[in-house]
Design an enzyme around this catalytic site. Structure first.
Site, PDB file in Angstrom:
ATOM      1  N   SER A  14      40.124  43.108  43.517  1.00 47.54           N
ATOM      2  CA  SER A  14      39.370  42.251  44.191  1.00 47.54           C
ATOM      3  C   SER A  14      38.437  42.817  45.091  1.00 47.54           C
ATOM      4  CB  SER A  14      39.908  40.879  44.593  1.00 47.54           C
ATOM      5  OG  SER A  14      40.951  41.172  45.348  1.00 47.54           O
ATOM      6  N   ASP A  65      41.325  34.022  53.910  1.00 41.80           N
ATOM      7  CA  ASP A  65      42.529  33.959  53.160  1.00 41.80           C
ATOM      8  C   ASP A  65      43.498  35.314  53.364  1.00 41.80           C
ATOM      9  OD1 ASP A  65      41.054  36.262  52.195  1.00 41.80           O
ATOM     10  OD2 ASP A  65      40.705  35.600  50.165  1.00 41.80           O
ATOM     11  N   HIS A  93      41.036  39.181  51.514  1.00 45.69           N
ATOM     12  CA  HIS A  93      39.688  39.752  51.092  1.00 45.69           C
ATOM     13  C   HIS A  93      38.869  40.082  52.577  1.00 45.69           C
ATOM     14  CE1 HIS A  93      40.945  37.363  47.434  1.00 45.69           C
ATOM     15  NE2 HIS A  93      40.835  38.849  46.959  1.00 45.69           N
TER      16      HIS A  93
END
Ligand SMILES: *[C@@H]1O[C@H](CO)[C@@H](O)[C@H](O)[C@H]1NC(C)=O
Ligand SMILES: *[C@@H]1O[C@H](CO)[C@@H](O)[C@H](O)[C@H]1NC(C)=O
Length: 263
Positions: free
Chosen positions: A40, A238, A241
């Site tokens: 990601s 979060d 990220h």
């Protein structure tokens, strides 16, 4: 006499025209191609809040005529963020390191022509899912081969992955050998045994074994592999990220590492 001059002029101008056409064709075909792969934080989650991208494009990531993106339909187009929107399409993509990398490389005047980015990263993937013969590996190879069809040269693989390998001690222990094998296999299948690889040491993780994975990344023992360290980069709410700003910094560090390969 005069007909001889005409003949000379005529052949000169023909020569000029054909040379110009050849070098123009060369310029469009002489792209410098970079493969973007991993999970990601390579796909890009910068600027994502509650599943939506805030659409903020920092100046470092502004689109340019000189930076192209190889889309999911295997066509080159002007690179606009998010670069992975049609590749990592099961997730919401935002800003990743790719455009900041490309713009920063252009600023260095390395005389490598236009830049072609080939996004291949998929969020949430472990290194074992990138093994030779698996779907992610095959997709990377087939996109790389398709990207070369229009001409150009693959200059490097940019790799940012490993957060998902911090959940189990077993995966963390095996990370270094799996990563080395992945780089070696990809280079071999691309028939580019010395292809530069620029990889990122983790800034964040999904599990407790981040130190083991980071150690593997920082100590990887293969020629032409450089590691940039994302530790301390800005991370979003979060805790996993990179923020838009963090992604821009990583892109710039990767560009600095690439410039060392070209020095
Ligand atoms: C085209 O590119 C190749 C490889 O970079 C170079 O060797 C060649 O001289 C170029 N041709 C022209 C006409 O610019
Ligand atoms: C690159 O070239 C531009 C335009 O010629 C120049 O303004 C800039 O300072 C150069 N940058 C580097 C790092 O050499």
């Amino acid at each position: 006499m005069s007909s001889l001059i005409w003949l000379v002029l005529l052949s000169c101008s023909t020569l000029v025209i054909s040379t110009k056409t050849a070098s123009e064709a060369n310029a469009s075909q002489g792209k410098s191609i970079f493969i973007l792969a991993g999970q990601s934080n390579m796909a890009g989650r910068g600027g994502i809040k509650r599943g939506m991208w805030d659409r903020y494009v920092p100046p470092e990531c502004k689109p340019s005529q000189k930076v192209l993106r190889f889309n999911a339909q295997q066509k080159w187009e002007k690179a606009q963020p998010p670069l992975h929107r049609d590749i990592d399409y099961l997730k919401t993509c935002g800003i990743g390191p790719g455009l900041a990398f490309a713009n920063s490389v252009l600023k260095k005047n390395l005389s490598i022509g236009d830049i072609g980015l080939v996004p291949c990263a998929i969020g949430g993937t472990q290194i074992s899912e990138w093994r030779r013969g698996g779907p992610l590996y095959k997709q990377l190879l087939s996109r790389a081969h398709a990207a070369l069809q229009g001409g150009g040269i693959i200059r490097a693989i940019l790799w940012y992955q490993g957060e998902s390998d911090t959940r189990s001690q077993e995966d963390a222990k095996l990370y270094k050998s799996r990563l080395q094998k992945f780089f070696t296999d990809i280079r071999s299948d691309l028939k580019l045994p010395k292809l530069p690889v620029i990889q990122v040491a983790l800034a964040s993780a999904e599990g407790p074994y981040i130190d083991e994975v980071r150690k593997a990344q920082l100590e990887i023992d293969l020629p032409n592999v450089k590691c940039v360290d994302a530790k301390g980069m800005k991370i979003g709410h979060d805790g996993l990220h990179l923020s838009t700003d963090g992604e821009v910094q990583v892109g710039k560090m990767m560009a600095d590492a690439f410039a060392q390969f070209m020095a």
